[in-house]
Design an enzyme around this catalytic site. Structure first.
Site, mmCIF file in Angstrom:
data_model
loop_
_atom_site.group_PDB
_atom_site.id
_atom_site.type_symbol
_atom_site.label_atom_id
_atom_site.label_comp_id
_atom_site.label_asym_id
_atom_site.label_seq_id
_atom_site.Cartn_x
_atom_site.Cartn_y
_atom_site.Cartn_z
ATOM 1 N N LYS A 175 93.111 60.728 43.473
ATOM 2 C CA LYS A 175 91.852 61.406 43.810
ATOM 3 C C LYS A 175 91.390 61.192 45.243
ATOM 4 C CE LYS A 175 89.001 57.775 41.723
ATOM 5 N NZ LYS A 175 88.605 57.229 40.425
ATOM 6 N N ARG A 177 79.881 51.970 32.754
ATOM 7 C CA ARG A 177 80.094 53.347 33.169
ATOM 8 C C ARG A 177 80.565 54.052 31.897
ATOM 9 N NH1 ARG A 177 83.939 55.448 38.091
ATOM 10 N NH2 ARG A 177 85.466 55.659 36.413
#
Ligand SMILES: *Cc1c(COP(=O)(O)O)cnc(C)c1O
Length: 355
Positions: free
Chosen positions: A36, A129
């Site tokens: 990414k 998260r």
């Protein structure tokens, strides 16, 4: 090719990848190369494959689509959006999941396409998260998954040191291994992949403290910048400068260090302050906050200091530089993780590979 540009040394990426793959393999861990930060730029993806990664992984389906023709299994890292299940089933072999709603939608989409979509269930070990935190919700979710067609639960995963800064340790990671055995027994499953986190888990591999049974890590930053991310330590025999930024000088002038006139706001609405260092020689360069944050770039030349920037300009103090810099000269910088991310994402920054 014009400037600004990121110059990517493919040999260094391949070298870093193969160092980390070897380190992980010694602990029976395979590496998912995370693409990414460099927007799945094709040559870097190839370098990771040549370096020995067993999976390619990205949080964005648009990036995974870029390497749809590679033979390596593809893993979607960010929990799928309901609005993207079609693309997810089409381009990703495996996705990380924590919501039964989404898993049902993936199941339906996979069935419609005569596919089996593989999923790794995310467990939250405390970083807060993604992932399921509570034991009873884990059991309930797994039970529901086993009833779905088109879906295969192939493992458990976790992510740490992202929101809460929680450091992977033997005790939190062991919970994944315990869960694996209890779920396998209870639901008669084979959970082949136990995905023990990102570059912040590497320190446990180095010290051989990683719990036995963790058999996959998803590595991005450690490959790209040669450092583990729990403590930010450099990894032995790796490069931290595979990505370099080159920018071009468009103006060189001597100017005072304090602006002339009444000080209001800068281009971003902040009221700037200045230190009087007298008249300084400054270079204006053709890159700006649209492409980088000035705090994310580190000049190769220690005698250059960064004065600031606006949307399209970078202002450097070059008074102490030994070389006689001219208009059109290029200045090189090392980049932080955030710097690579932003520069690679900017369509105004060219990308060039070197070997
Ligand atoms: C980004 C990401 C990774 C890779 O993290 P690095 O710190 O770059 O190694 C791994 N897993 C997930 C879920 C991610 O979002």
């Amino acid at each position: 090719m014009s400037y600004p540009r990121v110059e990517i040394n493919i040999n260094k990426i391949k070298h870093n990848t193969s160092k980390l793959v070897t380190l992980c393999n010694e602990e029976d861990i395979s590496v998912a190369g995370v693409t990414k930060v460099f927007c799945a730029y094709c040559d870097v993806v190839d370098a990771m494959i040549e370096g020995g990664v067993k999976f390619l992984a990205d949080s964005r389906i648009e990036n995974i689509k870029k390497y749809k023709d590679k033979e390596v299994p593809k893993l979607l890292l960010r929990l799928p959006m309901l609005s993207q299940v079609t693309e997810v089933v089409k381009y990703a072999d495996i996705s990380l999941n924590s919501e039964i709603e989404t898993i049902k939608a993936l199941s339906k989409e996979a069935l419609n396409n005569n596919k089996k979509h593989k999923i790794i269930l995310m467990i939250d070990l405390g970083d807060l998260r993604e992932g399921i935190l509570k034991e009873e919700e884990i059991l309930k979710t797994v039970e529901l998954i086993t009833k779905l067609e088109g879906i295969k639960l192939i493992g458990l995963g976790t992510n740490l040191t992202c929101y809460g800064g929680i450091i992977p340790k033997e005790d939190n990671l062991s919970r994944l291994i315990d869960l694996k055995s209890s779920l396998e027994n209870k639901y008669n499953l084979d959970l082949d992949i136990i995905s023990g986190g990102n570059s912040s888990s590497l320190h446990l591999v180095k010290t051989k403290e990683i719990p036995k049974g963790i058999n996959q890590l998803r590595l991005g930053e450690s490959i790209i910048l040669g450092r583990e991310t729990a403590f930010g330590e450099r990894l032995k025999d790796t490069y931290d400068d595979a990505f370099k930024l080159a920018v071009e000088i468009i103006e060189i002038k001597e100017k005072p260090s304090i602006p002339i006139g009444e000080i209001g706001m800068d281009a971003f609405g902040n009221k700037p302050t200045f230190e009087d260092k007298g008249i300084r020689k400054r270079a204006l360069c053709g890159i700006g906050k649209q492409d980088i944050d000035v705090s994310d770039i580190i000049p190769d030349d220690k005698n250059i200091s960064i004065l600031g920037g606006s949307s399209d300009h970078l202002i450097l103090d070059i008074t102490d530089v030994d070389k006689n810099l001219k208009i059109g000269d290029k200045i090189y910088f090392k980049l932080t993780y955030g710097g690579i991310l932003k520069a690679m994402t900017s369509e105004y920054v060219n990308k060039k590979t070197v070997r």
